[in-house]
Each structure stands twice: as C-alpha cells, then as structure tokens.
Design a protein around this motif. Structure first.
Motif, PDB file in Angstrom:
ATOM      1  N   LYS A 166      39.862   9.677   0.382  1.00 29.88           N
ATOM      2  CA  LYS A 166      39.236   9.949  -1.557  1.00 29.88           C
ATOM      3  C   LYS A 166      39.178  11.290  -1.625  1.00 29.88           C
ATOM      4  O   LYS A 166      40.506  11.769  -2.742  1.00 29.88           O
ATOM      5  N   TYR A 167      38.492  12.353  -1.230  1.00 31.61           N
ATOM      6  CA  TYR A 167      38.077  12.790  -1.205  1.00 31.61           C
ATOM      7  C   TYR A 167      38.273  14.839  -0.160  1.00 31.61           C
ATOM      8  O   TYR A 167      37.643  12.687   1.021  1.00 31.61           O
ATOM      9  N   ILE A 168      38.543  15.686   0.449  1.00 26.75           N
ATOM     10  CA  ILE A 168      37.891  15.736   0.802  1.00 26.75           C
ATOM     11  C   ILE A 168      37.497  17.423   1.075  1.00 26.75           C
ATOM     12  O   ILE A 168      37.958  17.984  -0.498  1.00 26.75           O
ATOM     13  N   ALA A 169      36.342  17.278   1.191  1.00 23.13           N
ATOM     14  CA  ALA A 169      35.434  18.504   0.728  1.00 23.13           C
ATOM     15  C   ALA A 169      35.334  19.326   1.911  1.00 23.13           C
ATOM     16  O   ALA A 169      34.452  18.865   2.732  1.00 23.13           O
ATOM     17  N   VAL A 170      35.841  21.406   1.363  1.00 21.96           N
ATOM     18  CA  VAL A 170      36.530  21.275   2.220  1.00 21.96           C
ATOM     19  C   VAL A 170      34.378  22.957   2.433  1.00 21.96           C
ATOM     20  O   VAL A 170      34.850  23.454   0.984  1.00 21.96           O
ATOM     21  N   CYS A 171      33.800  23.030   3.580  1.00 21.02           N
ATOM     22  CA  CYS A 171      32.866  23.824   3.196  1.00 21.02           C
ATOM     23  C   CYS A 171      32.532  24.213   4.073  1.00 21.02           C
ATOM     24  O   CYS A 171      32.893  24.508   5.641  1.00 21.02           O
ATOM     25  N   LYS A 172      31.407  25.521   3.499  1.00 20.29           N
ATOM     26  CA  LYS A 172      31.951  27.092   4.084  1.00 20.29           C
ATOM     27  C   LYS A 172      30.388  27.199   4.343  1.00 20.29           C
ATOM     28  O   LYS A 172      29.902  28.147   5.482  1.00 20.29           O
ATOM     29  N   THR A 173      29.201  27.104   3.563  1.00 26.48           N
ATOM     30  CA  THR A 173      28.046  27.417   3.488  1.00 26.48           C
ATOM     31  C   THR A 173      27.345  25.991   3.642  1.00 26.48           C
ATOM     32  O   THR A 173      27.813  24.558   3.128  1.00 26.48           O
ATOM     33  N   ASP A 174      26.040  25.694   3.960  1.00 27.95           N
ATOM     34  CA  ASP A 174      25.264  24.790   3.469  1.00 27.95           C
ATOM     35  C   ASP A 174      25.204  24.438   2.232  1.00 27.95           C
ATOM     36  O   ASP A 174      24.568  23.264   2.451  1.00 27.95           O
ATOM     37  N   PHE A 175      25.244  25.074   1.751  1.00 29.30           N
ATOM     38  CA  PHE A 175      24.841  25.509   0.416  1.00 29.30           C
ATOM     39  C   PHE A 175      26.703  24.283  -0.340  1.00 29.30           C
ATOM     40  O   PHE A 175      25.783  23.063  -1.350  1.00 29.30           O
ATOM     41  N   ALA A 176      27.314  24.429   0.350  1.00 29.11           N
ATOM     42  CA  ALA A 176      28.455  24.311  -0.031  1.00 29.11           C
ATOM     43  C   ALA A 176      28.402  22.115   0.344  1.00 29.11           C
ATOM     44  O   ALA A 176      28.956  21.108  -0.137  1.00 29.11           O
ATOM     45  N   VAL A 177      27.283  21.713   1.795  1.00 28.59           N
ATOM     46  CA  VAL A 177      27.706  21.120   2.472  1.00 28.59           C
ATOM     47  C   VAL A 177      26.371  19.895   1.436  1.00 28.59           C
ATOM     48  O   VAL A 177      27.439  18.427   1.133  1.00 28.59           O
ATOM     49  N   LYS A 178      25.436  20.551   0.365  1.00 28.71           N
ATOM     50  CA  LYS A 178      24.889  19.828   0.273  1.00 28.71           C
ATOM     51  C   LYS A 178      25.870  19.196  -1.111  1.00 28.71           C
ATOM     52  O   LYS A 178      25.709  18.591  -1.921  1.00 28.71           O
ATOM     53  N   LYS A 179      26.127  20.043  -1.607  1.00 25.53           N
ATOM     54  CA  LYS A 179      27.168  19.893  -2.903  1.00 25.53           C
ATOM     55  C   LYS A 179      27.775  18.900  -2.282  1.00 25.53           C
ATOM     56  O   LYS A 179      27.964  17.504  -3.682  1.00 25.53           O
ATOM     57  N   ALA A 180      28.177  18.736  -1.425  1.00 28.33           N
ATOM     58  CA  ALA A 180      29.468  18.349  -1.097  1.00 28.33           C
ATOM     59  C   ALA A 180      29.079  16.199  -0.830  1.00 28.33           C
ATOM     60  O   ALA A 180      29.514  15.079  -1.666  1.00 28.33           O
ATOM     61  N   ILE A 181      27.484  16.311  -0.332  1.00 28.90           N
ATOM     62  CA  ILE A 181      26.721  15.295   0.194  1.00 28.90           C
ATOM     63  C   ILE A 181      26.301  14.294  -0.590  1.00 28.90           C
ATOM     64  O   ILE A 181      26.299  13.577  -1.107  1.00 28.90           O
ATOM     65  N   LEU A 182      25.830  15.159  -2.476  1.00 28.27           N
ATOM     66  CA  LEU A 182      25.574  14.989  -3.460  1.00 28.27           C
ATOM     67  C   LEU A 182      26.822  13.849  -4.441  1.00 28.27           C
ATOM     68  O   LEU A 182      26.457  13.309  -5.285  1.00 28.27           O
ATOM     69  N   PHE A 183      28.002  14.810  -4.917  1.00 28.44           N
ATOM     70  CA  PHE A 183      28.987  13.913  -5.022  1.00 28.44           C
ATOM     71  C   PHE A 183      29.714  12.607  -4.667  1.00 28.44           C
ATOM     72  O   PHE A 183      29.868  12.003  -5.177  1.00 28.44           O
ATOM     73  N   GLY A 184      29.418  12.480  -3.481  1.00 27.45           N
ATOM     74  CA  GLY A 184      29.718  11.367  -2.544  1.00 27.45           C
ATOM     75  C   GLY A 184      28.487  10.740  -3.196  1.00 27.45           C
ATOM     76  O   GLY A 184      29.273   9.413  -3.186  1.00 27.45           O
ATOM     77  N   THR A 185      27.378  10.861  -3.212  1.00 26.40           N
ATOM     78  CA  THR A 185      26.448   9.913  -3.245  1.00 26.40           C
ATOM     79  C   THR A 185      26.628   9.585  -4.586  1.00 26.40           C
ATOM     80  O   THR A 185      26.363   8.177  -4.835  1.00 26.40           O
ATOM     81  N   GLN A 186      26.745  10.434  -5.118  1.00 22.81           N
ATOM     82  CA  GLN A 186      27.248  10.220  -7.233  1.00 22.81           C
ATOM     83  C   GLN A 186      28.218   9.201  -7.331  1.00 22.81           C
ATOM     84  O   GLN A 186      28.150   8.025  -7.950  1.00 22.81           O
ATOM     85  N   LYS A 187      28.811   9.396  -6.331  1.00 23.80           N
ATOM     86  CA  LYS A 187      30.407   8.499  -6.649  1.00 23.80           C
ATOM     87  C   LYS A 187      30.871   7.178  -6.190  1.00 23.80           C
ATOM     88  O   LYS A 187      31.530   6.524  -6.201  1.00 23.80           O
ATOM     89  N   LYS A 188      29.378   7.619  -4.829  1.00 25.05           N
ATOM     90  CA  LYS A 188      29.210   6.235  -4.078  1.00 25.05           C
ATOM     91  C   LYS A 188      30.513   5.589  -2.825  1.00 25.05           C
ATOM     92  O   LYS A 188      30.544   4.455  -3.060  1.00 25.05           O
ATOM     93  N   LEU A 189      30.752   7.156  -2.840  1.00 19.83           N
ATOM     94  CA  LEU A 189      31.696   7.280  -1.609  1.00 19.83           C
ATOM     95  C   LEU A 189      31.063   7.035  -0.146  1.00 19.83           C
ATOM     96  O   LEU A 189      29.866   7.401   0.158  1.00 19.83           O
ATOM     97  N   LYS A 190      31.528   6.117   0.992  1.00 19.39           N
ATOM     98  CA  LYS A 190      31.264   6.837   2.341  1.00 19.39           C
ATOM     99  C   LYS A 190      31.260   7.967   2.526  1.00 19.39           C
ATOM    100  O   LYS A 190      32.946   8.563   2.470  1.00 19.39           O
TER     101      LYS A 190
END
Length: 466
Positions: A64-88
């Motif tokens: 549904k979404y692809i989070a393209v991450c270049k830094t650890d902080f970007a990964v954290k943002k992606a994970i928190l976005f995913g959990t908020q949206k209740k996504l696997k």
C-alpha cells in the motif's frame, strides 16, 4: 511521491489525525517528515514501480505504501507511520528474497536500498549499512586487502545475506557471514533503537535468524580478514550424461570433497544433461590440490584450470545475472553426504533432465562452519557439510505453471528421501514446517525473542517467526 511540495494537510491525511498523528506533529515540525532521507510512495507515484519490483520477476506484490529510507531517523518515521495506519511491515535491503518475503501486499514496505554506507573502524573492523551490495563491499574491501566471508552474487545486499547465515568461497576457512558479526543495531516496532552491545539476545538472533522477523537492522559490525593474494578456479564439464554416468560422477564428487583444505570450495551443478563441477582454492601453495580430483578430471569432457588469478578480477566472474528474471530458486536439503540422496539418484536425474531450465546444485560447507556450537548462534546446521539448491528459469509468465510443478515434484522427491533440513536464505513457500526446517532446535528460542521484540507481529511475511 512525498516531496516538499506536499502540504501539511496532505501528510496528516496519510498519517491520520488520531492521537499518535497529533503527537507526531506536536513533537516534530512538518519538515522533519518530508526530506531527502524519507520518501513515502503510493501506487500513484511515478517511482513506486522502481522500488516495488524485485530481482525475481515472478514476485508481484503490491504494498500500500513504500517508505524509502536513507537514515535511522527515516526508518523510525516509517515504522511509526506503519503502526499508526495498522499496517503489516516488510523490510527490504537487496530485494533478492527468493519468495518475495522482502515485500508485502497491502502493507508497508520499508525500503533500505539507499542505506549503503561503509565505515572503517579500528582494528580493521567495519560498520556496514544493510543495503551494501556484495560487489560494492568487494570494491571497497579488496584495495585495503581485507575480506569478510560472503556470497558470490554481486547484487545481493549484506543485510539479508548475513541475517540468514551467509556462505561462499571463504566460509570453510572463516565461517559464515553471520559468524563475523559482533554487533548490530535494530529499530523495533515502537521506533526504539536496540543495540546488541546492551542486548546480547539480539546479536544471537541476527546470526542466522533475523531476516525480517524482529525489526529493522540498520547497522552491522564485522571483523575482517586479510584477503588472499590470489584465487584459483578449476572448472570441469561433462556433456550428454546418462543416468549411469551421472551416478558415477556424483559419487566421485562427494568422495573428492570430503577432505578439501579449508581454503577450497566446490560446487556440483547439473543443468539438464550437462554437468559443471567447480573447485576453487586460495591457498598460497596449490601443488597437490588437483590430485584431490584427478579421477573426476579423467572422466570430464573438458577441464579448464585458471590458477593464481587476481582476486578482484576472479570474483567478478561469479557475480551472476544483474537484471531481474523469471525464476524459482530454493534450498533442496542440507546433506551429511551422498547417503542422504543415494537411494533417489536415478529419479533425481530423470526429473532434473526432464524440464529445460532446471538446475540441481550442491555446494560444500564444513570447515570453520562446523566449529561453532549450534547453540551459539541462531543458524543451527553446524554439523552439515553440503548445501543443495534447486533452480528453474523461464522466459515468460505463461510458462510458470509447468516449471513450478516440475520444481515441486523434485522437492517432494528429496523430502521423501528424508531431507527436511533447509537453509533460511533459500526459502520455499511449500516447505512443510518451514521454520523448523530452517532453525531446528533454535526455533523455540527465536519464538521467545519474537515475543520480546515484536509481540504484535508488526513485521510479517508468510514464513515469519511467530
């Protein structure tokens, strides 16, 4: 694509206006989320297909979404976005997962393909980000006359390779890729960074059991070794094989590989009625090496030794295909010796040769790999000396069904012979009790660590540890 021309309203719509979304925006500015280190793609975005596609064209998953991450902080943002949206969430570094486990339908794909930094530390240790490709590592390491034992396929990412074990030309001498790992950092489902220096369980799990199971690994620390001065390869080819000749040669190959020096490796590759046997060696003195397989040389239709080549040039010969193709590749059993398949050799030869594009391969393990206790890492198959794999290739999607049917018939034959131990980096969606096959007696501990690191099963795929 989420770029700076997105409005704050549009981003909040994607994120959600619940309490977690409001918390994010109260704690961070909008610009913290929209930057060059973090791109959030949907199916309507121009670059979605570039990041969705896998090396295996057979895999066609649509996150549904692809989070393209270049830094650890970007990964954290992606994970928190995913959990908020209740996504696997699925995690990709190199995109070479044979069954597409590094992608996901209708969930969030965290794409680490831009995380490629190589940082040299003291004592010739090195810190790698997970998407460093093996060819990039060799290009960086070899001028410094250093190596780590990795695989040979140049476009594989170091993250996935290591977390499932990792073996290749140098493993009999130095061990698996994961055996060189002494520290990792992982971002968990809450966005917290876990350092294995403070949590030794994490390091244990990442030595062969960490593929997409527990969180996003963003840093891997390795010890390195002095690179050999040269590399030699010995290629034997056999053509127009009969069943009898195949059985004779495979028995000789097992006999010839029982006592190889630790610096040596061998592969037995049956492709239709044509067979290639490869021996490699990087010993300084190889005077007596060829004597170990003189009987095979005598039976070969062609023999081509390439001795004492420059290591960097030699390794490039084994980098493999770089562009996506249609294929199925999977572990076909871990063997103690020929006795594990001897009773089925006739049927095995008949089935492999019946379908064009089907390849049956056996590779040598052993050496240093055997010297590590099963309980000292998640990788369990420490007493095994051979790893087999089955491959099949085709040109168009309409051919897939017949090739996969023939593939599974061969897999079933091997299972019927009692071969149920498998290598996690070569998964097969059809393996019964797959995680038991991959992890053996270490599975129970890995399941407990899944509860510890990802109790809600946020990180998910069809054979995830649960």
């Amino acid at each position: 694509m989420m770029q700076n021309d997105y409005t704050k309203r549009e981003f909040l719509k994607l994120l959600g206006t619940g309490s977690l979304g409001i918390f994010f925006m109260s704690f961070y500015s909008f610009d913290d989320f929209i930057d060059d280190d973090f791109l959030l793609l949907t199916k309507d975005d121009e670059k979605y297909e570039n990041y969705r596609n896998s090396f295996n064209k057979r895999i066609n998953k649509l996150p549904k979404y692809i989070a393209v991450c270049k830094t650890d902080f970007a990964v954290k943002k992606a994970i928190l976005f995913g959990t908020q949206k209740k996504l696997k969430i699925a995690i990709r570094s190199g995109g070479h997962s044979f069954e597409g486990f590094s992608n996901i339908d209708d969930g969030l794909l965290i794409h680490l393909g831009l995380m490629k930094n190589i940082t040299w530390l003291k004592d010739n240790h090195v810190k790698l980000q997970p998407a460093c490709l093996l060819q990039e590592i060799y290009d960086n390491f070899l001028p410094k006359k250093r190596i780590i034992p990795t695989g040979s396929c140049g476009t594989v990412g170091i993250g996935g390779l290591t977390l499932g074990g990792g073996y290749g030309f140098f493993s009999r001498k130095y061990g698996l890729t994961c055996d060189q790992l002494y520290r990792v950092k992982m971002i968990d489902y809450k966005g917290n960074t876990i350092d294995s220096d403070q949590d030794p369980d994490l390091l244990w799990a990442c030595k062969g059991g960490g593929n997409g199971n527990f969180g996003v690994i963003t840093e891997l620390y390795f010890k390195t070794y002095t690179a050999p001065q040269s590399f030699s390869g010995y290629r034997l080819k056999f053509s127009n094989l009969t069943t009898e000749k195949f059985i004779s040669v495979i028995k000789l190959w097992f006999k010839s590989t029982q006592n190889l020096p630790k610096e040596a490796f061998s592969a037995f590759v049956l492709n239709g009625k044509f067979l290639t046997i490869l021996f490699t060696n990087y010993e300084a003195n190889q005077i007596n090496f060829e004597k170990k397989f003189t009987e095979l040389i005598a039976q070969a239709n062609e023999y081509k030794p390439m001795k004492n080549r420059n290591l960097a040039a030699a390794l490039k010969n084994y980098y493999g295909i770089k562009t996506p193709i249609y294929f199925k590749n999977a572990s076909a059993g871990l063997y103690d010796g020929i006795e594990d398949i001897e009773n089925g050799l006739t049927k095995l030869f008949e089935k492999v040769t019946a379908t064009r594009g089907t390849i049956y391969q056996i590779n040598t393990l052993g050496g240093k790999i055997n010297e590590v206790k099963t309980s000292d890492s998640a990788y369990p198959h420490r007493d095994i000396n051979y790893l087999s794999e089955l491959q099949t290739y085709w040109d168009s999607p309409k051919e897939e069904g017949k090739f996969l049917k023939a593939f599974e018939e061969i897999q079933q034959l091997l299972r019927d012979l009692g071969n149920i131990k498998q290598y996690r980096n070569y998964p097969d969606i059809n393996f019964p009790e797959a995680n038991s096959a991959y992890f053996g007696t270490n599975l129970a501990r890995l399941q407990q660590l899944k509860k510890k690191y990802d109790p809600q099963n946020i990180f998910d795929y069809p054979q995830v540890i649960k």
